[in-house]
Design a protein around this motif. Structure first.
Motif, PDB file in Angstrom:
ATOM      1  N   ILE A  89     -30.805  26.794 -35.685  1.00  0.00           N
ATOM      2  CA  ILE A  89     -29.930  26.107 -36.247  1.00  0.00           C
ATOM      3  C   ILE A  89     -28.653  25.301 -35.273  1.00  0.00           C
ATOM      4  N   ALA A  90     -27.967  26.463 -34.745  1.00  0.00           N
ATOM      5  CA  ALA A  90     -26.756  26.266 -33.472  1.00  0.00           C
ATOM      6  C   ALA A  90     -27.597  25.526 -32.366  1.00  0.00           C
ATOM      7  N   GLY A  91     -28.902  26.035 -31.959  1.00  0.00           N
ATOM      8  CA  GLY A  91     -29.509  25.308 -30.851  1.00  0.00           C
ATOM      9  C   GLY A  91     -29.791  24.075 -31.153  1.00  0.00           C
ATOM     10  N   THR A  92     -30.077  23.618 -32.348  1.00  0.00           N
ATOM     11  CA  THR A  92     -30.269  22.481 -32.643  1.00  0.00           C
ATOM     12  C   THR A  92     -29.102  21.353 -32.503  1.00  0.00           C
ATOM     13  N   VAL A  93     -28.163  21.976 -33.006  1.00  0.00           N
ATOM     14  CA  VAL A  93     -27.014  21.220 -33.184  1.00  0.00           C
ATOM     15  C   VAL A  93     -26.468  20.756 -31.584  1.00  0.00           C
ATOM     16  N   ILE A  94     -26.813  21.998 -30.727  1.00  0.00           N
ATOM     17  CA  ILE A  94     -26.364  21.677 -29.318  1.00  0.00           C
ATOM     18  C   ILE A  94     -27.431  20.615 -28.639  1.00  0.00           C
ATOM     19  N   LYS A  95     -28.633  20.808 -28.842  1.00  0.00           N
ATOM     20  CA  LYS A  95     -29.574  19.882 -28.733  1.00  0.00           C
ATOM     21  C   LYS A  95     -29.314  18.627 -28.735  1.00  0.00           C
ATOM     22  N   LYS A  96     -28.963  18.190 -30.047  1.00  0.00           N
ATOM     23  CA  LYS A  96     -28.438  16.860 -30.596  1.00  0.00           C
ATOM     24  C   LYS A  96     -27.307  16.500 -29.762  1.00  0.00           C
ATOM     25  N   ARG A  97     -26.559  17.166 -29.578  1.00  0.00           N
ATOM     26  CA  ARG A  97     -25.236  16.551 -28.914  1.00  0.00           C
ATOM     27  C   ARG A  97     -25.786  16.294 -27.517  1.00  0.00           C
ATOM     28  N   VAL A  98     -26.640  17.022 -26.737  1.00  0.00           N
ATOM     29  CA  VAL A  98     -27.009  16.701 -25.506  1.00  0.00           C
ATOM     30  C   VAL A  98     -27.694  15.552 -25.232  1.00  0.00           C
ATOM     31  N   LEU A  99     -28.754  15.285 -26.241  1.00  0.00           N
ATOM     32  CA  LEU A  99     -29.529  14.117 -26.380  1.00  0.00           C
ATOM     33  C   LEU A  99     -28.458  12.826 -26.687  1.00  0.00           C
ATOM     34  N   VAL A 100     -27.497  12.963 -27.326  1.00  0.00           N
ATOM     35  CA  VAL A 100     -26.577  11.882 -27.534  1.00  0.00           C
ATOM     36  C   VAL A 100     -25.882  11.267 -26.386  1.00  0.00           C
ATOM     37  N   GLU A 101     -25.289  12.566 -25.540  1.00  0.00           N
ATOM     38  CA  GLU A 101     -24.862  12.404 -24.440  1.00  0.00           C
ATOM     39  C   GLU A 101     -25.863  11.887 -23.222  1.00  0.00           C
ATOM     40  N   ILE A 102     -27.211  11.936 -23.385  1.00  0.00           N
ATOM     41  CA  ILE A 102     -27.811  11.391 -22.481  1.00  0.00           C
ATOM     42  C   ILE A 102     -28.381  10.114 -22.515  1.00  0.00           C
ATOM     43  N   ALA A 103     -28.260   9.669 -23.931  1.00  0.00           N
ATOM     44  CA  ALA A 103     -28.372   8.231 -24.481  1.00  0.00           C
ATOM     45  C   ALA A 103     -27.145   7.557 -23.847  1.00  0.00           C
ATOM     46  N   ARG A 104     -26.033   8.319 -24.141  1.00  0.00           N
ATOM     47  CA  ARG A 104     -24.741   7.477 -23.460  1.00  0.00           C
ATOM     48  C   ARG A 104     -24.843   7.286 -21.955  1.00  0.00           C
ATOM     49  N   ALA A 105     -25.122   8.262 -21.235  1.00  0.00           N
ATOM     50  CA  ALA A 105     -25.304   8.105 -19.757  1.00  0.00           C
ATOM     51  C   ALA A 105     -26.198   7.169 -19.353  1.00  0.00           C
ATOM     52  N   TYR A 106     -27.377   7.288 -19.996  1.00  0.00           N
ATOM     53  CA  TYR A 106     -28.581   6.589 -19.278  1.00  0.00           C
ATOM     54  C   TYR A 106     -29.083   5.863 -20.463  1.00  0.00           C
ATOM     55  N   PRO A 107     -28.703   4.455 -20.345  1.00  0.00           N
ATOM     56  CA  PRO A 107     -29.155   3.339 -21.554  1.00  0.00           C
ATOM     57  C   PRO A 107     -30.582   3.380 -21.386  1.00  0.00           C
ATOM     58  N   TRP A 108     -31.283   3.360 -20.340  1.00  0.00           N
ATOM     59  CA  TRP A 108     -32.516   3.266 -19.891  1.00  0.00           C
ATOM     60  C   TRP A 108     -33.570   4.329 -20.922  1.00  0.00           C
ATOM     61  N   LEU A 109     -32.830   5.650 -21.044  1.00  0.00           N
ATOM     62  CA  LEU A 109     -33.351   6.553 -21.907  1.00  0.00           C
ATOM     63  C   LEU A 109     -33.358   6.666 -23.404  1.00  0.00           C
ATOM     64  N   VAL A 110     -32.462   5.650 -23.669  1.00  0.00           N
ATOM     65  CA  VAL A 110     -32.005   5.831 -25.239  1.00  0.00           C
ATOM     66  C   VAL A 110     -33.255   5.842 -26.145  1.00  0.00           C
ATOM     67  N   GLU A 111     -34.302   5.315 -25.964  1.00  0.00           N
ATOM     68  CA  GLU A 111     -35.482   5.448 -26.984  1.00  0.00           C
ATOM     69  C   GLU A 111     -35.877   6.621 -26.715  1.00  0.00           C
ATOM     70  N   GLU A 112     -36.220   7.447 -25.814  1.00  0.00           N
ATOM     71  CA  GLU A 112     -36.712   8.703 -25.711  1.00  0.00           C
ATOM     72  C   GLU A 112     -35.715   9.686 -26.289  1.00  0.00           C
ATOM     73  N   ALA A 113     -34.613   9.594 -25.954  1.00  0.00           N
ATOM     74  CA  ALA A 113     -33.660  10.493 -26.351  1.00  0.00           C
ATOM     75  C   ALA A 113     -33.482  10.434 -27.826  1.00  0.00           C
ATOM     76  N   ARG A 114     -33.341   9.395 -28.475  1.00  0.00           N
ATOM     77  CA  ARG A 114     -33.512   9.254 -29.673  1.00  0.00           C
ATOM     78  C   ARG A 114     -34.722   9.587 -30.652  1.00  0.00           C
ATOM     79  N   ARG A 115     -35.753   9.478 -29.975  1.00  0.00           N
ATOM     80  CA  ARG A 115     -37.162  10.136 -30.229  1.00  0.00           C
ATOM     81  C   ARG A 115     -37.001  11.415 -30.677  1.00  0.00           C
ATOM     82  N   GLN A 116     -36.649  12.256 -29.468  1.00  0.00           N
ATOM     83  CA  GLN A 116     -36.623  13.709 -29.520  1.00  0.00           C
ATOM     84  C   GLN A 116     -35.455  14.162 -30.432  1.00  0.00           C
ATOM     85  N   TYR A 117     -34.402  13.562 -30.577  1.00  0.00           N
ATOM     86  CA  TYR A 117     -33.458  13.663 -31.554  1.00  0.00           C
ATOM     87  C   TYR A 117     -33.765  13.671 -32.957  1.00  0.00           C
ATOM     88  N   LEU A 118     -34.492  12.721 -33.248  1.00  0.00           N
ATOM     89  CA  LEU A 118     -35.185  12.551 -34.673  1.00  0.00           C
ATOM     90  C   LEU A 118     -36.202  13.532 -35.096  1.00  0.00           C
TER      91      LEU A 118
END
Length: 126
Positions: A89-118
């Motif tokens: 559960i905690a690992g998922t919370v951290i993973k989601k936060r990292v994926l959000v940061e990846i999407a923020r920092a790399y707009p060209w990776l937003v779709e893939e980060a979102r796919r992994q998040y969902l």
């Protein structure tokens, strides 16, 4: 009542500092390909710059999560403080936060980060 270890781990998961390295896209792609190929399972086809765009974006997001961020260190720290279910559960919370940061920092990776998040919220995920 929530056990103290559970509260502590979940608080840590929501508060740890999440950072992602900033790289130019060509550098990130090269590093992601090299990392993937270095850990390639027998019989798997190596990644190349000519691989599909979707595949390369997946490799980049994965590289950023595991190598280009503090995700693994934070996840492993939380794992040491509780049982498997708490760790997941905690690992998922951290993973989601990292994926959000990846999407923020790399707009060209937003779709893939979102796919992994969902995908984290889908039942029976691996």
């Amino acid at each position: 009542m929530t056990p103290p270890d559970h509260t502590k781990a979940m608080t840590a998961a929501t508060r740890v500092d999440v950072q992602v390295v900033q790289l130019a896209p060509p550098v990130l792609v090269r590093r992601a390909i090299a990392h993937y190929n270095a850990h390639l399972a027998p019989g798997k086809r190596p990644a190349e710059t000519t691989s599909s765009e979707a595949f390369l974006k997946r490799l980049c997001v994965n590289w950023l999560r595991h190598i280009g961020s503090n995700y693994d260190a934070h996840r492993n720290g939380v794992r040491s403080s509780g049982g498997q279910q708490l760790s997941d559960i905690a690992g998922t919370v951290i993973k989601k936060r990292v994926l959000v940061e990846i999407a923020r920092a790399y707009p060209w990776l937003v779709e893939e980060a979102r796919r992994q998040y969902l995908d984290l919220d889908r039942p029976n995920r691996r």
